[in-house]
Scaffold this motif. Sequence first.
Motif, short mmCIF file in Angstrom:
data_model
loop_
_atom_site.label_atom_id
_atom_site.label_comp_id
_atom_site.label_asym_id
_atom_site.label_seq_id
_atom_site.Cartn_x
_atom_site.Cartn_y
_atom_site.Cartn_z
N ARG A 1 63.13 -23.69 -61.50
CA ARG A 1 64.28 -23.89 -60.62
C ARG A 1 63.86 -24.81 -59.48
O ARG A 1 62.65 -24.98 -59.21
CB ARG A 1 64.83 -22.58 -60.08
CG ARG A 1 63.89 -21.83 -59.16
CD ARG A 1 64.59 -20.65 -58.50
NE ARG A 1 63.68 -19.91 -57.65
CZ ARG A 1 64.06 -19.09 -56.68
NH1 ARG A 1 65.35 -18.93 -56.42
NH2 ARG A 1 63.17 -18.45 -55.94
N LEU A 2 64.84 -25.38 -58.80
CA LEU A 2 64.58 -26.34 -57.72
C LEU A 2 65.34 -25.92 -56.48
O LEU A 2 66.53 -25.59 -56.54
CB LEU A 2 65.01 -27.75 -58.14
CG LEU A 2 64.96 -28.84 -57.06
CD1 LEU A 2 63.53 -29.12 -56.64
CD2 LEU A 2 65.64 -30.12 -57.56
N ILE A 3 64.64 -25.93 -55.34
CA ILE A 3 65.26 -25.68 -54.03
C ILE A 3 65.19 -26.98 -53.22
O ILE A 3 64.10 -27.53 -53.02
CB ILE A 3 64.53 -24.56 -53.27
CG1 ILE A 3 64.59 -23.24 -54.04
CG2 ILE A 3 65.11 -24.40 -51.87
CD1 ILE A 3 63.72 -22.15 -53.41
N LEU A 4 66.32 -27.46 -52.76
CA LEU A 4 66.39 -28.66 -51.91
C LEU A 4 66.89 -28.24 -50.53
O LEU A 4 68.01 -27.74 -50.40
CB LEU A 4 67.33 -29.69 -52.50
CG LEU A 4 66.89 -30.34 -53.83
CD1 LEU A 4 68.05 -31.00 -54.52
CD2 LEU A 4 65.78 -31.34 -53.58
N LEU B 1 72.90 -33.94 -66.41
CA LEU B 1 71.73 -33.52 -67.18
C LEU B 1 71.83 -32.07 -67.64
O LEU B 1 70.95 -31.59 -68.36
CB LEU B 1 70.46 -33.69 -66.33
CG LEU B 1 70.07 -35.12 -65.97
CD1 LEU B 1 68.96 -35.13 -64.92
CD2 LEU B 1 69.61 -35.88 -67.23
N GLY B 2 72.88 -31.36 -67.23
CA GLY B 2 73.02 -29.97 -67.58
C GLY B 2 72.06 -29.06 -66.83
O GLY B 2 71.72 -27.97 -67.30
N LEU B 3 71.64 -29.50 -65.65
CA LEU B 3 70.65 -28.75 -64.86
C LEU B 3 71.23 -28.17 -63.58
O LEU B 3 70.49 -27.62 -62.76
CB LEU B 3 69.47 -29.68 -64.51
CG LEU B 3 68.70 -30.29 -65.69
CD1 LEU B 3 67.67 -31.29 -65.18
CD2 LEU B 3 68.04 -29.20 -66.53
N LYS B 4 72.50 -28.28 -63.40
CA LYS B 4 73.13 -27.88 -62.14
C LYS B 4 72.81 -26.44 -61.76
O LYS B 4 72.58 -26.12 -60.59
CB LYS B 4 74.63 -28.09 -62.23
CG LYS B 4 75.39 -27.75 -60.95
CD LYS B 4 76.87 -28.02 -61.09
CE LYS B 4 77.61 -27.67 -59.81
NZ LYS B 4 79.08 -27.94 -59.93
N GLU B 5 72.78 -25.54 -62.75
CA GLU B 5 72.57 -24.12 -62.45
C GLU B 5 71.15 -23.81 -62.00
O GLU B 5 70.89 -22.73 -61.48
CB GLU B 5 72.92 -23.28 -63.69
CG GLU B 5 74.35 -23.44 -64.17
CD GLU B 5 75.36 -23.12 -63.07
OE1 GLU B 5 75.13 -22.13 -62.35
OE2 GLU B 5 76.35 -23.87 -62.94
#
Length: 365
Positions: free
Chosen positions: A213-216, A233-237
């Motif tokens: 997961r990514l935290i911005l 990219l289908g990575l929104k979640e």
Amino acid sequence: MISKACIVGAYQTKLEQIAAYEDIDLTVVVPPRWREGGHTLHLERAHTDGYRLVVTPMVFNGSFHLHFYPRLCRILRESNPHIFHIDEEPYNLATYLALHTARRQGARTLFFTWQNLRRRYPLPFRAMERFVHKHADAAMTGSEGASMVLREKGYEGPLRVIPQFGVDPDLFSPAPANAPHRPFTIGYAGRLVEEKGLHTLVDALAAFQGTWRLILVGRGPLRQALEERFSELGLKERVTFHDHVPSEEMPHYFRAMDTLVLPSLTRPNWKEQFGRVIVEAMACGVPVVGSDSGEIPHVVGDGGLVFPEGDARTLGKHLRTLRDDAPRRRTLGERGRERVLNHYTQSHIAAETVALYRDLHEGAI
């Protein structure tokens, strides 16, 4: 001292450290707010013991080159300092006017610069810069690269390399060893702008297999484009955005990361000057993956991994290494924490700064 940067609460621990020295009587002048990138940063009164914090209006607030403090002359008359620390770049109007005012009152002066690119400014800023270089009693730079540029531009006076701020290692500290299980968590903290290389990070994550997961943490004009790209990219979640976070709350976010990425890209008019989030993350025991833009490799040292700027493939390789090799991740985190304790704490920066004050006051430089 005048410093618009000191409206940030976490930065004020350095001021308390400086004021703790018995031979230092410290007054710090700040604006009530600073406008930057379409947003307003308000003064955080977090660490204000032991010194006087004077809040005064600023003219042209938000203009990096043209802002100044109209009541500074009166404030200096009242405080009557021996040393006037101008925490501003030498080509700014605020620095030029502050230096003039301090010289009339007989105070010795020093200025600070991060500028690590040799840039030729238009008039009148070039003339103001030359005046400051000629008449200031000393200078502080945030890096060796900035020192080289300052010398190349003609400054011949005393010079010390002292990063503007360190970190409070008690506030920025590692998460408990028994942290709950979570997916491999990648973090970024800073402005959401092109030069921070966030598209490189997106490209690396597009090919990054497995669970993560990514935290911005941050805000800026690139947010919408990033959200749209992650959706494509289908990575929104997998991605969480956090807008402006008070400085005192940042350790909570760093402790939620397994690595911090700073993928900055050098531009003709900019390259990474320090990367403060690097030392904050390392203080929290978080290994850093940074590009080789500007000062990043020198700050990271052995507390993380470095990749060629813009190279998404190598960035992805480093992320896989950290995800799949927990012992190495822990080792890099421990090294980073040790590096901060040895070089980048607020107490270390304060001690270096006070040493410069004393040398100025005693005529040793």
